[in-house]
Design an enzyme around this catalytic site. Structure first.
Site, short mmCIF file in Angstrom:
data_model
loop_
_atom_site.label_atom_id
_atom_site.label_comp_id
_atom_site.label_asym_id
_atom_site.label_seq_id
_atom_site.Cartn_x
_atom_site.Cartn_y
_atom_site.Cartn_z
N GLY A 128 -9.33 79.34 31.32
CA GLY A 128 -9.67 80.59 32.00
C GLY A 128 -10.64 81.48 31.24
N ARG A 241 -24.64 77.62 15.88
CA ARG A 241 -25.76 77.74 16.83
C ARG A 241 -27.05 77.21 16.21
NH1 ARG A 241 -23.41 83.52 18.97
NH2 ARG A 241 -21.96 82.50 20.39
N GLU A 362 -21.31 76.50 22.41
CA GLU A 362 -21.52 77.43 21.28
C GLU A 362 -22.05 78.76 21.82
OE1 GLU A 362 -21.73 76.14 17.61
OE2 GLU A 362 -20.75 74.30 18.29
C1 LIG Z 1 -19.08 68.84 26.08
C2 LIG Z 1 -18.51 70.16 25.70
C3 LIG Z 1 -17.93 70.33 24.43
C4 LIG Z 1 -17.37 71.55 24.07
N1 LIG Z 1 -16.76 71.67 22.85
C5 LIG Z 1 -16.06 72.80 22.57
C6 LIG Z 1 -15.27 72.88 21.37
O1 LIG Z 1 -15.24 71.95 20.55
N2 LIG Z 1 -14.56 74.00 21.15
C7 LIG Z 1 -14.57 75.06 22.01
O2 LIG Z 1 -13.90 76.05 21.74
N3 LIG Z 1 -15.28 75.01 23.17
C8 LIG Z 1 -16.03 73.91 23.46
N4 LIG Z 1 -16.76 73.83 24.63
C9 LIG Z 1 -16.69 74.94 25.59
C10 LIG Z 1 -17.96 75.74 25.72
O3 LIG Z 1 -18.16 76.52 24.57
C11 LIG Z 1 -17.86 76.56 27.01
O4 LIG Z 1 -17.96 75.66 28.09
C12 LIG Z 1 -18.91 77.63 27.11
O5 LIG Z 1 -18.68 78.65 26.16
C13 LIG Z 1 -18.98 78.27 28.52
O6 LIG Z 1 -17.73 78.66 28.95
P1 LIG Z 1 -17.24 78.23 30.43
O7 LIG Z 1 -17.47 76.78 30.56
O8 LIG Z 1 -15.87 78.75 30.62
O9 LIG Z 1 -18.25 78.96 31.40
P2 LIG Z 1 -18.10 80.46 31.97
O10 LIG Z 1 -17.84 81.41 30.86
O11 LIG Z 1 -17.15 80.45 33.11
O12 LIG Z 1 -19.57 80.70 32.54
C14 LIG Z 1 -20.01 80.26 33.83
C15 LIG Z 1 -21.45 80.73 34.00
O13 LIG Z 1 -21.50 82.16 34.02
C16 LIG Z 1 -22.40 82.64 33.02
N5 LIG Z 1 -21.89 83.92 32.48
C17 LIG Z 1 -20.64 84.20 32.07
N6 LIG Z 1 -20.56 85.48 31.64
C18 LIG Z 1 -21.80 86.02 31.79
C19 LIG Z 1 -22.36 87.31 31.55
N7 LIG Z 1 -21.64 88.29 31.01
N8 LIG Z 1 -23.68 87.49 31.84
C20 LIG Z 1 -24.42 86.49 32.34
N9 LIG Z 1 -23.94 85.24 32.59
C21 LIG Z 1 -22.65 85.00 32.32
C22 LIG Z 1 -22.40 81.53 31.96
O14 LIG Z 1 -23.58 81.59 31.17
C23 LIG Z 1 -22.37 80.30 32.86
O15 LIG Z 1 -23.64 80.00 33.33
C24 LIG Z 1 -17.39 72.64 24.99
C25 LIG Z 1 -17.99 72.48 26.23
C26 LIG Z 1 -18.54 71.27 26.60
C27 LIG Z 1 -19.16 71.13 27.96
#
Ligand SMILES: Cc1cc2nc3c(=O)[nH]c(=O)nc-3n(C[C@H](O)[C@H](O)[C@H](O)COP(=O)(O)OP(=O)(O)OC[C@H]3O[C@@H](n4cnc5c(N)ncnc54)[C@H](O)[C@@H]3O)c2cc1C
Length: 378
Positions: A128, A241, A362
């Protein structure tokens, strides 16, 4: 101002590039098909000092600068961005333990983390909460012996594969100040993993949910102080990053090098396709984009190394810029290979798939813009 790499930096780059060419590139596709990376590879990388690139020398690490580390990731990802990026996550965690772990934790964990007998994963994201990471819900409740953690972490690179997990969990109120960081060892009671995620790229790295149900950890698994975990997690991400950007840069450079060689050989309309001026201009644009991305990345790394007040903003800007350039170049390289670019044998489609996620994790590139805009408008 000196833009040249030192002799030592050139040697680090060359060593990583040669290791990748000999020990990673020949196997990258097989590992992708298998969905896993043999653990012996990490031991071999650790033999080069890559298990603790910027862990301090006092703690047994290589004590390199962030700029030096970007050279390692740029060079390794010329062979496989997925492998290089996984190493970056381990290094980010190792540095967090070195910087914030107690003396006892450092002594217990770091020796094996440096040899990569203990592989480390980073657990911040939840189902979430991704971009709004400070809204995380995993709870850590004090017990007589330490803490009990309950919650689910999503998308964890190395989930179910790594040996220890740095888990950000809530010990206090809502918001970033209620978050603490813990080191949870594989096998801890109450720790389990979700199924293997089926992904577009980074397929050699296993990604799973990390689930904690009343997961018991002792008191000495807390990193630093309670309530500081979010700060530690964000500090780790600055370097992360840079590394991810370096991974995009290296892989895109490999794609361009391969494309130049291909275009020299491939003929259409009676001549090699690199003789068409329209395509030469595209090659030139890619070269200009990669060179400027490289300079910007190294400037951001230098800012982090020198403790510049705007270092975090530069890390965010460089991550956004370099990952987008990297993906654009890789996509263009695929196009210049024609239909062959779409075939797995040529390796370009894998680069396109692997680099795409660098714009998402990241911190998404939207969040990188948010950080930049906040800096601009104060
Ligand atoms: C292959 C893979 C490996 C990963 N590995 C790790 C790991 O090892 N450890 C870990 O902790 N996480 C990991 N992640 C998670 C990753 O960091 C998150 O997917 C990422 O931070 C985005 O979060 P979300 O997927 O919940 O997207 P959301 O936060 O739901 O975002 C959805 C969309 O809305 C946009 N958005 C959200 N808020 C705003 C705002 N305020 N203004 C403008 N746009 C916004 C986002 O940019 C995105 O386009 C991994 C993800 C993947 C796909």
């Amino acid at each position: 101002m000196d833009f040249a790499l030192t002799e030592e930096q050139t040697a680090i780059f060359d060593m990583a590039q040669a290791f990748g060419a000999d020990h990673i590139a020949p196997h990258a596709r097989d590992w992708e098909a298998a969905g896993t990376i043999p653990k012996q590879l990490w031991r071999d990388l650790a033999d080069l000092g890559f298990g603790g690139l910027y862990v301090s020398e006092e703690s047994g690490g290589a004590g390199l600068t962030r700029l030096d580390a970007t050279l390692v990731f740029e060079a390794l990802s010329q062979s496989c961005a997925s492998v290089a990026a996984f190493l970056s996550i381990h290094n980010m965690c190792a540095r967090m333990i070195d910087a914030y772990g107690s003396e006892d934790m450092r002594a217990r964990i770091l020796p094996k983390a440096l040899t990569m007998e203990t592989i480390l994963s980073y657990c911040l994201t939840e189902p979430g909460s991704g971009s709004d990471a400070a809204a995380l819900k995993t709870r850590a409740v004090r017990t007589n012996d330490g803490y009990a953690l309950t919650g689910t972490k999503a998308f964890i690179s190395g989930g179910g594969y790594s040996d220890a997990y740095i888990v950000m969990a809530r010990t206090g109120d809502d918001g970033p100040k209620g978050i603490s960081a813990f080191l949870v060892m594989d096998g801890a009671p109450g720790l389990s993993f979700g199924g293997l995620e089926d992904k577009m790229g980074w397929r050699s790295q296993p990604t799973r949910q990390v689930q904690m149900d009343d997961c018991q950890t002792s008191a000495d698994t807390l990193l630093g102080e309670e309530g500081q975990g979010f700060k530690y997690a964000m500090a780790g991400l600055d370097g992360g990053r840079l590394n991810i950007a370096a991974c995009s840069l290296g892989a895109a450079q490999a794609a361009l090098d391969q494309t130049l060689a291909y275009m020299r050989e491939r003929k259409a309309f009676g001549k090699p396709i690199d003789q068409f001026q329209g395509l030469q201009f595209r090659l030139a644009d890619m070269e200009i984009d990669l060179q400027s991305a490289r300079t910007f990345l190294r400037q951001a790394a230098w800012k982090l190394d020198t403790g510049a007040p705007d270092a975090s903003t530069f890390c965010a800007m460089a991550k956004k810029q370099v990952t987008e350039v990297g993906s654009r170049v890789a996509d263009q390289c695929l196009q210049l290979h024609g239909g062959y670019g779409y075939l797995a044998d040529y390796g370009i489609e894998k680069i396109v798939r692997d680099l795409r996620v660098h714009q998402i994790l990241e911190g998404t590139n939207e969040i990188m813009r948010l950080i930049t805009a906040r800096h601009l408008i104060g």
